[in-house]
Design a protein around this motif. Structure first.
Motif, PDB file in Angstrom:
ATOM      1  N   GLU A   5      -8.625 -16.000  -7.938  1.00  0.00           N
ATOM      2  CA  GLU A   5      -8.777 -14.974  -6.909  1.00  0.00           C
ATOM      3  C   GLU A   5      -7.643 -15.024  -5.886  1.00  0.00           C
ATOM      4  N   LYS A   6      -7.253 -16.226  -5.486  1.00  0.00           N
ATOM      5  CA  LYS A   6      -6.174 -16.383  -4.506  1.00  0.00           C
ATOM      6  C   LYS A   6      -4.850 -15.867  -5.078  1.00  0.00           C
ATOM      7  N   THR A   7      -4.559 -16.217  -6.314  1.00  0.00           N
ATOM      8  CA  THR A   7      -3.310 -15.794  -6.949  1.00  0.00           C
ATOM      9  C   THR A   7      -3.274 -14.282  -7.127  1.00  0.00           C
ATOM     10  N   VAL A   8      -4.382 -13.685  -7.532  1.00  0.00           N
ATOM     11  CA  VAL A   8      -4.449 -12.234  -7.709  1.00  0.00           C
ATOM     12  C   VAL A   8      -4.288 -11.532  -6.359  1.00  0.00           C
ATOM     13  N   ALA A   9      -4.911 -12.063  -5.316  1.00  0.00           N
ATOM     14  CA  ALA A   9      -4.771 -11.471  -3.979  1.00  0.00           C
ATOM     15  C   ALA A   9      -3.319 -11.526  -3.506  1.00  0.00           C
ATOM     16  N   GLU A  10      -2.635 -12.646  -3.747  1.00  0.00           N
ATOM     17  CA  GLU A  10      -1.219 -12.768  -3.369  1.00  0.00           C
ATOM     18  C   GLU A  10      -0.356 -11.806  -4.172  1.00  0.00           C
ATOM     19  N   GLU A  11      -0.641 -11.683  -5.474  1.00  0.00           N
ATOM     20  CA  GLU A  11       0.116 -10.750  -6.322  1.00  0.00           C
ATOM     21  C   GLU A  11      -0.080  -9.310  -5.842  1.00  0.00           C
ATOM     22  N   ASN A  12      -1.316  -8.953  -5.529  1.00  0.00           N
ATOM     23  CA  ASN A  12      -1.588  -7.594  -5.059  1.00  0.00           C
ATOM     24  C   ASN A  12      -0.908  -7.315  -3.722  1.00  0.00           C
ATOM     25  N   ALA A  13      -0.877  -8.301  -2.836  1.00  0.00           N
ATOM     26  CA  ALA A  13      -0.192  -8.115  -1.544  1.00  0.00           C
ATOM     27  C   ALA A  13       1.300  -7.874  -1.771  1.00  0.00           C
ATOM     28  N   ASP A  14       1.912  -8.624  -2.692  1.00  0.00           N
ATOM     29  CA  ASP A  14       3.339  -8.431  -2.969  1.00  0.00           C
ATOM     30  C   ASP A  14       3.596  -7.122  -3.709  1.00  0.00           C
ATOM     31  N   ARG A  15       2.683  -6.722  -4.586  1.00  0.00           N
ATOM     32  CA  ARG A  15       2.835  -5.422  -5.250  1.00  0.00           C
ATOM     33  C   ARG A  15       2.781  -4.294  -4.217  1.00  0.00           C
ATOM     34  N   LEU A  16       1.911  -4.438  -3.222  1.00  0.00           N
ATOM     35  CA  LEU A  16       1.828  -3.409  -2.180  1.00  0.00           C
ATOM     36  C   LEU A  16       3.109  -3.336  -1.357  1.00  0.00           C
ATOM     37  N   VAL A  17       3.755  -4.471  -1.108  1.00  0.00           N
ATOM     38  CA  VAL A  17       5.045  -4.457  -0.401  1.00  0.00           C
ATOM     39  C   VAL A  17       6.047  -3.622  -1.198  1.00  0.00           C
ATOM     40  N   VAL A  18       6.091  -3.852  -2.507  1.00  0.00           N
ATOM     41  CA  VAL A  18       7.024  -3.118  -3.365  1.00  0.00           C
ATOM     42  C   VAL A  18       6.664  -1.634  -3.392  1.00  0.00           C
ATOM     43  N   MET A  19       5.381  -1.331  -3.518  1.00  0.00           N
ATOM     44  CA  MET A  19       4.962   0.071  -3.598  1.00  0.00           C
ATOM     45  C   MET A  19       5.201   0.812  -2.281  1.00  0.00           C
ATOM     46  N   ARG A  20       5.007   0.148  -1.159  1.00  0.00           N
ATOM     47  CA  ARG A  20       5.300   0.800   0.132  1.00  0.00           C
ATOM     48  C   ARG A  20       6.787   1.117   0.255  1.00  0.00           C
ATOM     49  N   GLN A  21       7.616   0.209  -0.228  1.00  0.00           N
ATOM     50  CA  GLN A  21       9.061   0.451  -0.197  1.00  0.00           C
ATOM     51  C   GLN A  21       9.424   1.630  -1.102  1.00  0.00           C
ATOM     52  N   LEU A  22       8.830   1.674  -2.297  1.00  0.00           N
ATOM     53  CA  LEU A  22       9.083   2.803  -3.207  1.00  0.00           C
ATOM     54  C   LEU A  22       8.614   4.119  -2.583  1.00  0.00           C
ATOM     55  N   ALA A  23       7.470   4.099  -1.930  1.00  0.00           N
ATOM     56  CA  ALA A  23       6.957   5.315  -1.284  1.00  0.00           C
ATOM     57  C   ALA A  23       7.910   5.787  -0.194  1.00  0.00           C
ATOM     58  N   ALA A  24       8.452   4.855   0.576  1.00  0.00           N
ATOM     59  CA  ALA A  24       9.400   5.227   1.632  1.00  0.00           C
ATOM     60  C   ALA A  24      10.691   5.774   1.036  1.00  0.00           C
ATOM     61  N   GLU A  25      11.192   5.131  -0.009  1.00  0.00           N
ATOM     62  CA  GLU A  25      12.441   5.582  -0.631  1.00  0.00           C
ATOM     63  C   GLU A  25      12.294   6.952  -1.273  1.00  0.00           C
ATOM     64  N   ARG A  26      11.173   7.173  -1.940  1.00  0.00           N
ATOM     65  CA  ARG A  26      10.954   8.433  -2.660  1.00  0.00           C
ATOM     66  C   ARG A  26      10.308   9.510  -1.798  1.00  0.00           C
ATOM     67  N   GLU A  27       9.957   9.148  -0.562  1.00  0.00           N
ATOM     68  CA  GLU A  27       9.295  10.064   0.358  1.00  0.00           C
ATOM     69  C   GLU A  27       8.035  10.648  -0.265  1.00  0.00           C
ATOM     70  N   LEU A  28       7.204   9.752  -0.800  1.00  0.00           N
ATOM     71  CA  LEU A  28       5.943  10.117  -1.435  1.00  0.00           C
ATOM     72  C   LEU A  28       4.805   9.395  -0.733  1.00  0.00           C
ATOM     73  N   PRO A  29       3.596   9.941  -0.822  1.00  0.00           N
ATOM     74  CA  PRO A  29       2.449   9.211  -0.299  1.00  0.00           C
ATOM     75  C   PRO A  29       2.227   7.925  -1.118  1.00  0.00           C
ATOM     76  N   LEU A  30       1.721   6.907  -0.453  1.00  0.00           N
ATOM     77  CA  LEU A  30       1.471   5.626  -1.121  1.00  0.00           C
ATOM     78  C   LEU A  30       0.525   5.794  -2.305  1.00  0.00           C
ATOM     79  N   ALA A  31      -0.464   6.662  -2.179  1.00  0.00           N
ATOM     80  CA  ALA A  31      -1.424   6.877  -3.275  1.00  0.00           C
ATOM     81  C   ALA A  31      -0.721   7.387  -4.533  1.00  0.00           C
ATOM     82  N   ASP A  32       0.292   8.260  -4.375  1.00  0.00           N
ATOM     83  CA  ASP A  32       1.035   8.763  -5.539  1.00  0.00           C
ATOM     84  C   ASP A  32       1.824   7.644  -6.210  1.00  0.00           C
ATOM     85  N   VAL A  33       2.457   6.809  -5.405  1.00  0.00           N
ATOM     86  CA  VAL A  33       3.220   5.688  -5.953  1.00  0.00           C
ATOM     87  C   VAL A  33       2.279   4.708  -6.645  1.00  0.00           C
TER      88      VAL A  33
END
Length: 165
Positions: A104-132
């Motif tokens: 559970e701890k490892t999955v939570a850490e992975e998901n937190a890091d995936r969200l960092v990447v997805m937020r960056q992609l959303a900002a770069e592509r100017e898309l809502p986070l849900a779409d990314v």
């Protein structure tokens, strides 16, 4: 007599200087099977300045994700976690004891890091986070190996967990 022995030795050893014949040609052509993914991004004039600079935590998140990729794959192979529709992992079967807490701890850490990447992609592509997240969910479903759990859409706008075939 010595001369005769030397001549015979020279004749004997001179035939041994030639090595075995090595064929470099193959009777059939070599077949190379390559599976590659290429992402191309087109940016117009002046757009690099308009795009946000990479966040300082993005390289750290990528490094942490690379360091735990073996554990994540082990969890997937053990059918403990699956790839969700939102690009995040879900614990589907929690083992007992300290190993379950580690999963559970490892999955939570992975998901937190995936969200960092997805937020960056959303900002770069100017898309809502849900779409990314939806795009990343599809990407991770496609990257999954046979037998791994993935969340797939059904006809009536619902989702269900299946093992990838």
């Amino acid at each position: 007599m010595i001369v005769r022995v030397l001549v015979m030795a020279a004749a004997l050893f001179s035939g041994g200087c030639q090595g075995p014949t090595v064929r470099l040609a193959t009777p059939e052509p070599l077949v190379v099977d390559i599976n590659m993914r290429v992402d191309l991004y087109e940016r117009g004039p002046g757009s690099p300045a308009a795009k946000p600079a990479p966040r300082a935590d993005l390289p750290a998140a990528d490094a942490r994700r690379r360091s735990r990729v073996g554990d994540i794959q082990t969890f997937k192979n053990s059918r403990l976690v699956g790839e969700g529709r939102d690009g995040l992992l879900s614990v589907l079967s929690r083992p007992e004891g300290s190993y379950g807490a580690y999963v559970e701890k490892t999955v939570a850490e992975e998901n937190a890091d995936r969200l960092v990447v997805m937020r960056q992609l959303a900002a770069e592509r100017e898309l809502p986070l849900a779409d990314v997240q939806a795009q990343q969910g599809e990407l991770w479903r496609n990257r999954s190996f046979s037998g791994e759990w993935i969340e797939v859409p059904q006809d009536n706008n619902t989702w269900r967990w299946v093992q990838k075939r």
